[in-house]
Motif scaffolding. Structure first.
Motif, PDB file in Angstrom:
ATOM      1  N   ARG A 131     -12.024  -3.921  -8.121  1.00 52.25           N
ATOM      2  CA  ARG A 131     -11.473  -2.576  -9.016  1.00 52.25           C
ATOM      3  C   ARG A 131     -12.895  -1.827  -9.038  1.00 52.25           C
ATOM      4  NH1 ARG A 131      -9.217  -5.068 -12.589  1.00 52.25           N
ATOM      5  NH2 ARG A 131     -10.923  -5.538 -14.265  1.00 52.25           N
ATOM      6  N   LYS A 134     -13.353   0.006  -5.596  1.00 53.04           N
ATOM      7  CA  LYS A 134     -12.344   0.977  -5.539  1.00 53.04           C
ATOM      8  C   LYS A 134     -12.830   2.097  -6.390  1.00 53.04           C
ATOM      9  CE  LYS A 134      -8.004   2.326  -7.564  1.00 53.04           C
ATOM     10  NZ  LYS A 134      -6.525   1.893  -8.281  1.00 53.04           N
ATOM     11  N   THR A 177      -4.596  -6.432  -8.166  1.00 52.94           N
ATOM     12  CA  THR A 177      -5.785  -6.868  -7.042  1.00 52.94           C
ATOM     13  C   THR A 177      -5.377  -6.617  -5.752  1.00 52.94           C
ATOM     14  OG1 THR A 177      -6.401  -8.336  -8.831  1.00 52.94           O
ATOM     15  CG2 THR A 177      -7.778  -8.384  -6.479  1.00 52.94           C
ATOM     16  N   ASP A 180      -5.448  -3.072  -5.348  1.00 50.75           N
ATOM     17  CA  ASP A 180      -6.609  -2.357  -5.147  1.00 50.75           C
ATOM     18  C   ASP A 180      -7.497  -2.614  -4.008  1.00 50.75           C
ATOM     19  OD1 ASP A 180      -6.447  -1.531  -7.957  1.00 50.75           O
ATOM     20  OD2 ASP A 180      -7.482  -3.050  -8.811  1.00 50.75           O
ATOM     21  N   GLN A 183      -6.219  -0.373  -1.258  1.00 48.23           N
ATOM     22  CA  GLN A 183      -6.920   0.747  -1.373  1.00 48.23           C
ATOM     23  C   GLN A 183      -8.189   1.026  -0.801  1.00 48.23           C
ATOM     24  OE1 GLN A 183      -5.335   1.790  -5.416  1.00 48.23           O
ATOM     25  NE2 GLN A 183      -4.986   3.703  -4.678  1.00 48.23           N
TER      26      GLN A 183
END
Length: 419
Positions: A131, A134, A177, A180, A183
């Motif tokens: 996270r 990201k 997760t 994330d 991405q």
């Protein structure tokens, strides 16, 4: 008998008098020496007053208790906050976050089974790190991503096999997760370091990861995540070429018709990206693989029993063949009477959406094409009356001036055909 001169005695007395300090200085020095030294509150002699003795004991007890708690780690919440304020850890750099993420992925890879407390803690820490990656790449809240931080992260990410570990461990992560991580991988494909896309260089040397991503369409749990990663990876022309030339390309005709609508749509989006993004590479692929590709395309997609498959296929056919880079492929396609018959059947579809898509492809490839082969002209002339009758009655659901102009052009072109 003393032989020293009297003036010697006088000089000695003068020296003594000169060395003496003024009375004020002597008194000040005496008072300093006589004053008591500062005493520690812990060890100040206790006066005879019982109340003051009890107060001193309470102070000593609190100091000793605090000392003991600090030694054994039993601090109160207030003391913990104070200690944290005094001993703040050094902020982690983007490279530090990547390194720690890699270590956690290695741990997860080696400890894939079981749900013990330690593994759960590691999983939670890994989710937090991904996270944070990201957040660095996309920014958080109102703050934009910092270019230098993104550069550091990207360099460290591709220095070792962090991408490989993240892709292989993706099925073991929880849903949020996975999102994330998807991405993060997508963003890294666009990050430049010293004007170079180092993600492309890494994938060039690790093409087996593309096989993993493609085969992900066979696993419902990770298909959409791997599909999104794959579409970002084929932004690189060399990677798109690898997928087009691989045996996996034929599998897309199966994936597009999977019963799961979301996965089939995702596979169709990837298929379209492969066949439209890199013009020169696509033209080369279609020229080399024309026979098997369009046989599969016509029989399995354009003639599919699935409505969405047929609709997406006819639209993709137009996108491919009406592109200038594929002019040679288009002429080859137009030369086939079987292809003409498929399009004429699609014009008779019950679905207006498919009819409209087929109409636009028919107009460009056959009706308005001045270089139609004689065999195709013969078929059109033979069916002229039927085609004119059909197009005269052909109307969209909503009034469309552009469509009416296109329809008039098609009618004129067919009317002018002669053998």
């Amino acid at each position: 008998m003393n032989t020293k001169p009297k003036n010697h005695i006088h000089n000695t007395n003068n020296r003594r008098n000169n060395n003496r300090r003024p009375n004020g200085e002597e008194n000040s020095r005496s008072s300093l020496l006589a004053s008591p030294l500062p005493q520690s509150p812990l060890f100040t002699p206790t006066p005879n007053n019982p109340e003051r003795r009890r107060k001193r004991r309470r102070i000593r007890f609190r100091w000793i208790a605090t000392l003991v708690r600090s030694c054994v780690g039993l601090r109160s919440e207030g003391e913990k906050k104070t200690m944290k304020g005094l001993f703040k850890s050094k902020p982690r750099t983007p490279a530090d976050v990547v390194r720690q993420t890699r270590e956690l992925l290695v741990y997860l890879d080696l400890n894939s089974s079981g749900r013990d407390n330690k593994r759960e803690e590691k999983m939670a820490e890994l989710s937090k790190n991904i996270r944070e990656l990201k957040s660095i790449l996309y920014g958080s809240g109102d703050s934009e991503p910092v270019a230098e931080a993104c550069s550091q992260l990207t360099q460290e990410f591709f220095k070792d096999n962090t991408l490989r570990l993240l892709i292989l461990c993706l099925p073991k992560l929880n849903l949020e997760t996975r999102k994330d991580a998807t991405q993060v991988v997508a963003n890294l494909q666009r990050q430049q370091v010293q004007f170079r896309l180092i993600a492309s260089d890494y994938l060039e040397n690790n093409k087996d990861l593309l096989d993993v991503l493609i085969l992900g369409y066979e696993d419902m749990d990770i298909a959409l995540h791997y599909g999104a990663m794959l579409r970002e990876c084929i932004r690189h022309q060399s990677i798109a070429r690898y997928v087009l030339e691989s045996e996996h390309m034929k599998k897309f005709f199966d994936y597009i018709q999977l019963p799961n609508f979301d996965i089939a749509s995702d596979a169709s989006a990837t298929f379209k990206e492969l066949l439209t993004r890199h013009k020169a590479t696509v033209a080369e692929f279609l020229n080399k693989n024309y026979d098997w590709f369009f046989e599969e395309f016509n029989t399995r997609l354009l003639s599919s029993t699935n409505y969405m498959t047929r609709r997406q296929a006819i639209k993709l056919l137009g996108d491919m063949l009406l592109d200038r880079s594929n002019s040679g492929v288009m002429m080859r396609y137009v030369s086939s009477k079987d292809n003409l018959m498929i399009l004429m059947n699609l014009l008779r579809e019950s679905s207006k959406s498919i009819q409209m898509e087929a109409f636009h492809v028919f107009k460009q490839l056959f009706a308005a094409n001045r270089n139609k082969p004689p065999e195709i002209v013969t078929i059109l002339v033979t069916n002229k009356s039927k085609l004119l009758r059909f197009f005269s009655a052909f109307k969209p659901d909503k009034e469309d001036d552009q469509f009416e102009a296109d329809k008039e052009q098609v009618i004129n072109e067919i009317s002018a055909l002669t053998l």
